[in-house]
Design a protein around this motif. Structure first.
Motif, PDB file in Angstrom:
ATOM      1  N   GLY A   1      60.028  56.156  72.363  1.00  0.00           N
ATOM      2  CA  GLY A   1      60.581  56.670  73.626  1.00  0.00           C
ATOM      3  C   GLY A   1      61.993  57.186  73.359  1.00  0.00           C
ATOM      4  N   PHE A   2      62.273  58.371  73.904  1.00  0.00           N
ATOM      5  CA  PHE A   2      63.549  59.036  73.613  1.00  0.00           C
ATOM      6  C   PHE A   2      64.743  58.160  73.992  1.00  0.00           C
ATOM      7  CE2 PHE A   2      66.951  62.101  74.631  1.00  0.00           C
ATOM      8  CZ  PHE A   2      66.955  62.883  73.483  1.00  0.00           C
ATOM      9  N   SER A   3      64.736  57.617  75.223  1.00  0.00           N
ATOM     10  CA  SER A   3      65.899  56.836  75.681  1.00  0.00           C
ATOM     11  C   SER A   3      66.101  55.603  74.813  1.00  0.00           C
ATOM     12  CB  SER A   3      65.710  56.376  77.126  1.00  0.00           C
ATOM     13  OG  SER A   3      65.553  57.477  77.943  1.00  0.00           O
ATOM     14  N   ARG A   4      64.996  54.899  74.556  1.00  0.00           N
ATOM     15  CA  ARG A   4      65.121  53.681  73.752  1.00  0.00           C
ATOM     16  C   ARG A   4      65.589  54.016  72.329  1.00  0.00           C
ATOM     17  NH1 ARG A   4      60.260  49.597  71.895  1.00  0.00           N
ATOM     18  NH2 ARG A   4      61.546  48.479  70.380  1.00  0.00           N
ATOM     19  N   GLY A   5      65.035  55.085  71.771  1.00  0.00           N
ATOM     20  CA  GLY A   5      65.408  55.470  70.400  1.00  0.00           C
ATOM     21  C   GLY A   5      66.890  55.799  70.286  1.00  0.00           C
ATOM     22  N   VAL A   6      67.373  56.670  71.197  1.00  0.00           N
ATOM     23  CA  VAL A   6      68.789  57.060  71.051  1.00  0.00           C
ATOM     24  C   VAL A   6      69.703  55.856  71.298  1.00  0.00           C
ATOM     25  CG1 VAL A   6      68.349  59.478  71.673  1.00  0.00           C
ATOM     26  CG2 VAL A   6      69.117  57.934  73.425  1.00  0.00           C
ATOM     27  N   ARG A   7      69.258  54.953  72.178  1.00  0.00           N
ATOM     28  CA  ARG A   7      70.086  53.762  72.460  1.00  0.00           C
ATOM     29  C   ARG A   7      70.081  52.799  71.262  1.00  0.00           C
ATOM     30  NH1 ARG A   7      67.366  52.060  76.692  1.00  0.00           N
ATOM     31  NH2 ARG A   7      66.309  50.378  75.605  1.00  0.00           N
ATOM     32  N   GLU A   8      68.886  52.476  70.776  1.00  0.00           N
ATOM     33  CA  GLU A   8      68.787  51.444  69.728  1.00  0.00           C
ATOM     34  C   GLU A   8      69.294  51.926  68.367  1.00  0.00           C
ATOM     35  OE1 GLU A   8      64.970  49.578  69.380  1.00  0.00           O
ATOM     36  OE2 GLU A   8      65.025  48.866  71.445  1.00  0.00           O
ATOM     37  N   TRP A   9      69.092  53.206  68.075  1.00  0.00           N
ATOM     38  CA  TRP A   9      69.448  53.691  66.739  1.00  0.00           C
ATOM     39  C   TRP A   9      70.942  53.952  66.582  1.00  0.00           C
ATOM     40  CZ3 TRP A   9      64.963  57.866  66.308  1.00  0.00           C
ATOM     41  CH2 TRP A   9      63.731  57.191  66.303  1.00  0.00           C
ATOM     42  N   ARG A  10      71.651  54.069  67.726  1.00  0.00           N
ATOM     43  CA  ARG A  10      73.075  54.412  67.672  1.00  0.00           C
ATOM     44  C   ARG A  10      73.863  53.436  66.804  1.00  0.00           C
ATOM     45  NH1 ARG A  10      77.944  53.457  70.190  1.00  0.00           N
ATOM     46  NH2 ARG A  10      79.226  55.305  70.606  1.00  0.00           N
ATOM     47  N   ARG A  11      73.490  52.164  66.890  1.00  0.00           N
ATOM     48  CA  ARG A  11      74.302  51.162  66.174  1.00  0.00           C
ATOM     49  C   ARG A  11      74.246  51.335  64.656  1.00  0.00           C
ATOM     50  NH1 ARG A  11      69.833  48.116  67.705  1.00  0.00           N
ATOM     51  NH2 ARG A  11      68.809  46.902  66.078  1.00  0.00           N
ATOM     52  N   PHE A  12      73.220  51.981  64.136  1.00  0.00           N
ATOM     53  CA  PHE A  12      73.110  52.173  62.681  1.00  0.00           C
ATOM     54  C   PHE A  12      73.997  53.306  62.179  1.00  0.00           C
ATOM     55  CE2 PHE A  12      68.707  50.734  63.927  1.00  0.00           C
ATOM     56  CZ  PHE A  12      68.898  49.415  63.547  1.00  0.00           C
ATOM     57  N   LEU A  13      74.478  54.141  63.104  1.00  0.00           N
ATOM     58  CA  LEU A  13      75.280  55.306  62.686  1.00  0.00           C
ATOM     59  C   LEU A  13      76.735  54.931  62.460  1.00  0.00           C
ATOM     60  CD1 LEU A  13      73.876  58.054  65.103  1.00  0.00           C
ATOM     61  CD2 LEU A  13      73.561  57.947  62.611  1.00  0.00           C
ATOM     62  N   LYS A  14      77.306  55.523  61.427  1.00  0.00           N
ATOM     63  CA  LYS A  14      78.754  55.415  61.227  1.00  0.00           C
ATOM     64  C   LYS A  14      79.454  56.127  62.385  1.00  0.00           C
ATOM     65  CE  LYS A  14      78.393  55.636  56.191  1.00  0.00           C
ATOM     66  NZ  LYS A  14      78.644  56.446  54.986  1.00  0.00           N
ATOM     67  N   PRO A  15      80.745  55.867  62.609  1.00  0.00           N
ATOM     68  CA  PRO A  15      81.474  56.648  63.619  1.00  0.00           C
ATOM     69  C   PRO A  15      81.340  58.140  63.284  1.00  0.00           C
ATOM     70  CG  PRO A  15      82.807  54.816  62.814  1.00  0.00           C
ATOM     71  CD  PRO A  15      81.583  54.851  61.943  1.00  0.00           C
ATOM     72  N   GLY A  16      80.993  58.951  64.268  1.00  0.00           N
ATOM     73  CA  GLY A  16      80.826  60.392  64.030  1.00  0.00           C
ATOM     74  C   GLY A  16      79.508  60.750  63.354  1.00  0.00           C
ATOM     75  N   GLY A  17      78.632  59.745  63.175  1.00  0.00           N
ATOM     76  CA  GLY A  17      77.334  60.009  62.531  1.00  0.00           C
ATOM     77  C   GLY A  17      76.456  60.924  63.375  1.00  0.00           C
ATOM     78  N   ILE A  18      75.471  61.527  62.726  1.00  0.00           N
ATOM     79  CA  ILE A  18      74.641  62.557  63.374  1.00  0.00           C
ATOM     80  C   ILE A  18      73.260  62.019  63.725  1.00  0.00           C
ATOM     81  CG2 ILE A  18      73.397  64.731  62.910  1.00  0.00           C
ATOM     82  CD1 ILE A  18      76.360  65.203  63.391  1.00  0.00           C
ATOM     83  N   LEU A  19      72.814  62.353  64.932  1.00  0.00           N
ATOM     84  CA  LEU A  19      71.425  62.110  65.329  1.00  0.00           C
ATOM     85  C   LEU A  19      70.763  63.472  65.500  1.00  0.00           C
ATOM     86  CD1 LEU A  19      69.233  60.024  66.364  1.00  0.00           C
ATOM     87  CD2 LEU A  19      70.024  60.630  68.657  1.00  0.00           C
ATOM     88  N   ALA A  20      69.678  63.721  64.769  1.00  0.00           N
ATOM     89  CA  ALA A  20      68.965  64.998  64.880  1.00  0.00           C
ATOM     90  C   ALA A  20      67.495  64.696  65.136  1.00  0.00           C
ATOM     91  CB  ALA A  20      69.130  65.822  63.607  1.00  0.00           C
TER      92      ALA A  20
END
Ligand code: SAM
Length: 252
Positions: A120-139
């Motif tokens: 699910g888009f909302s759950r994915g963008v919410r849950e995956w954010r924590r794995f990104l470095k500051p300024g990291g990219i989600l594509a």
């Protein structure tokens, strides 16, 4: 074979398991700003047989963890990576995108073409954010309404398949609400659906049905796929895949 195994068997030798194209992956890369950077850590979630993974590995100075929960796809990906001479940059990981164990703030980018809908888009963008470095990219590429008013048949079909289907403005708002700065959005062209995905899949139908003795379960899968293809052929101006490139925004 259960339904998931049959689906894996239908798709495992195809170049990609959803709409997309190498040029579009490269365009998203260009828009992400990742090309100018070195020594990147990237995860490709729901990588399938590696359509995007291979483009990323060829274009970037990066180590890529390619995650999928279907082992046959990862096996194909390994063979393709060796052939392309990029195997040492790719670590296939047999895992679910619903319970990832990357360290917090460890990734420069999360890539996911045609796959975030599984969580699910909302759950994915919410849950995956924590794995990104500051300024990291989600594509990510994601099923998107391209028009404000849609035929009832089409609306009913996609609402049943994927209740989160929505317009680009709604998807961009979800990104903003969950702590991302949208950098760009573009729509995959029609050839990404027809030439890149559906036509190669249709060519595979006869051999797939034969190898499963034309079983009712195999026929049901082909019929479902065929229904989806016909819907795209009829109503493709109303929906498509939006490619969303966003940057992790600083905490407020
Ligand atoms: N990214 C590939 C591409 O563009 O060709 C594959 C896209 S395909 C539509 C979706 C992929 O997500 C499949 O490879 C499927 O096995 C994978 N997938 C589905 N649910 C998953 C989950 N919970 N965890 C990991 N992978 C999953």
């Amino acid at each position: 074979m259960n339904e998931l195994e049959l689906l894996a068997d239908l798709h495992r030798d195809t170049e990609r398991q959803g709409p997309g194209g190498q040029d579009e992956t490269r365009l998203a890369l260009e828009l992400s700003g990742l090309r100018d950077r070195q020594d990147l850590s990237i995860a490709d979630l729901g990588c399938g047989t590696g359509a995007a993974t291979l483009v990323l590995a060829e274009a970037l100075d990066a180590r890529i963890v390619a995650v999928d929960f279907l082992a046959p796809f990862l096996n194909t990906l390994k063979v393709r990576a060796i052939k392309a001479g990029v195997a040492e940059r790719i670590t296939p990981r047999h895992a679910t995108m619903e319970a990832l164990d990357f360290p917090a703030a460890s990734l420069d980018a999360i890539w996911s073409e045609g796959a975030i809908y599984n969580i699910g888009f909302s759950r994915g963008v919410r849950e995956w954010r924590r794995f990104l470095k500051p300024g990291g990219i989600l594509a990510v590429s994601e099923l998107t309404w391209l028009t404000e008013r849609r035929p009832a048949e089409l609306e009913a079909y996609w609402r049943a398949q994927y209740p989160e289907v929505d317009t680009a403005s709604a998807k961009l708002a979800v990104l903003e609400q969950h702590g991302y700065t949208p950098l760009s959005y573009f729509v995959l062209p029609r050839r990404c659906w027809l030439d890149g995905y559906y036509r190669p899949l249709q060519q595979r139908f006869p051999a797939f049905l034969k190898s499963h003795g034309n079983s009712p379960a195999a026929r049901a899968i082909v019929e479902e796929q065929q229904q989806e293809i016909e819907l795209y052929e009829r109503y493709g101006e109303h929906f498509g895949y939006g490619f969303y490139v966003a940057r992790k925004a600083p905490e407020g």
